[in-house]
Design a protein around this motif. Sequence first.
Motif, PDB file in Angstrom:
ATOM      1  N   GLN A  65     -26.338 -52.648 -82.875  1.00 57.73           N
ATOM      2  CA  GLN A  65     -24.992 -51.926 -82.831  1.00 57.73           C
ATOM      3  C   GLN A  65     -24.734 -51.212 -84.188  1.00 57.73           C
ATOM      4  O   GLN A  65     -25.287 -51.963 -85.341  1.00 57.73           O
ATOM      5  N   ARG A  84     -25.048 -40.231 -82.513  1.00 64.09           N
ATOM      6  CA  ARG A  84     -25.539 -40.360 -81.277  1.00 64.09           C
ATOM      7  C   ARG A  84     -26.655 -39.162 -80.712  1.00 64.09           C
ATOM      8  O   ARG A  84     -27.505 -39.551 -80.182  1.00 64.09           O
ATOM      9  N   ASP A  88     -29.883 -41.464 -79.331  1.00 68.47           N
ATOM     10  CA  ASP A  88     -29.571 -41.468 -77.956  1.00 68.47           C
ATOM     11  C   ASP A  88     -30.509 -40.487 -77.498  1.00 68.47           C
ATOM     12  O   ASP A  88     -30.631 -39.126 -77.631  1.00 68.47           O
ATOM     13  N   GLN A 105     -28.117 -44.994 -75.730  1.00 65.88           N
ATOM     14  CA  GLN A 105     -26.821 -45.474 -75.983  1.00 65.88           C
ATOM     15  C   GLN A 105     -26.354 -46.043 -74.728  1.00 65.88           C
ATOM     16  O   GLN A 105     -26.610 -45.771 -73.569  1.00 65.88           O
ATOM     17  N   ALA A 109     -18.721 -44.663 -77.752  1.00 65.15           N
ATOM     18  CA  ALA A 109     -18.147 -45.243 -78.915  1.00 65.15           C
ATOM     19  C   ALA A 109     -16.916 -45.832 -78.874  1.00 65.15           C
ATOM     20  O   ALA A 109     -16.173 -45.202 -78.263  1.00 65.15           O
ATOM     21  N   LEU A 127     -21.008 -48.356 -82.197  1.00 65.41           N
ATOM     22  CA  LEU A 127     -21.720 -47.590 -81.189  1.00 65.41           C
ATOM     23  C   LEU A 127     -23.077 -48.560 -80.799  1.00 65.41           C
ATOM     24  O   LEU A 127     -23.481 -49.256 -81.796  1.00 65.41           O
ATOM     25  N   ASN A 128     -23.473 -48.670 -79.652  1.00 66.24           N
ATOM     26  CA  ASN A 128     -24.218 -49.582 -78.914  1.00 66.24           C
ATOM     27  C   ASN A 128     -25.515 -48.882 -78.501  1.00 66.24           C
ATOM     28  O   ASN A 128     -25.467 -48.111 -77.590  1.00 66.24           O
ATOM     29  N   PHE A 129     -26.579 -49.496 -78.686  1.00 61.39           N
ATOM     30  CA  PHE A 129     -28.105 -48.941 -78.341  1.00 61.39           C
ATOM     31  C   PHE A 129     -28.879 -49.931 -77.814  1.00 61.39           C
ATOM     32  O   PHE A 129     -28.929 -51.343 -78.293  1.00 61.39           O
TER      33      PHE A 129
END
Length: 135
Positions: A65, A84, A88, A105, A109, A127-129
């Motif tokens: 994150q 991003r 991403d 991603q 967001a 932001l999560n990946f």
Amino acid sequence: MIGLDIKTYLSTVGGFQDISVNYVSETKSNAISIMETGGNTPVRPHGIKTETEVIQNQIDRPTFQIILRRSDKPTAEQDIKIIRGLLDGITLQDINGTRYISVIQTATAAYLGKVRTDEGDSNEYSLNFEAQIKL
């Protein structure tokens, strides 16, 4: 592990500064924190007969994150787009000696609200990946 890799990537490729790993500063209103958040079960290929082959072909799927703080929303929104765009869709790239098969991603967001820092109020976003890494 992944936190340091992503920090290196964002600073060298994206030019971002004030990046911490697994720590959110309470002092800075403009900062980025990379939090290693665990991950999903590693992918183990089927049909491979020896333990060595399994280990050599295993893919880890860690998640992370990014907590982004900016004192103004327009700058935050611009930096979200940049981050991003940088992360991403990473495919087949080596970062700090680790082979990244992919980075995606996992959600849009999220605005977490205003937080008070020593430098004043700041807007905080998440932001999560998920990554796929060759072990």
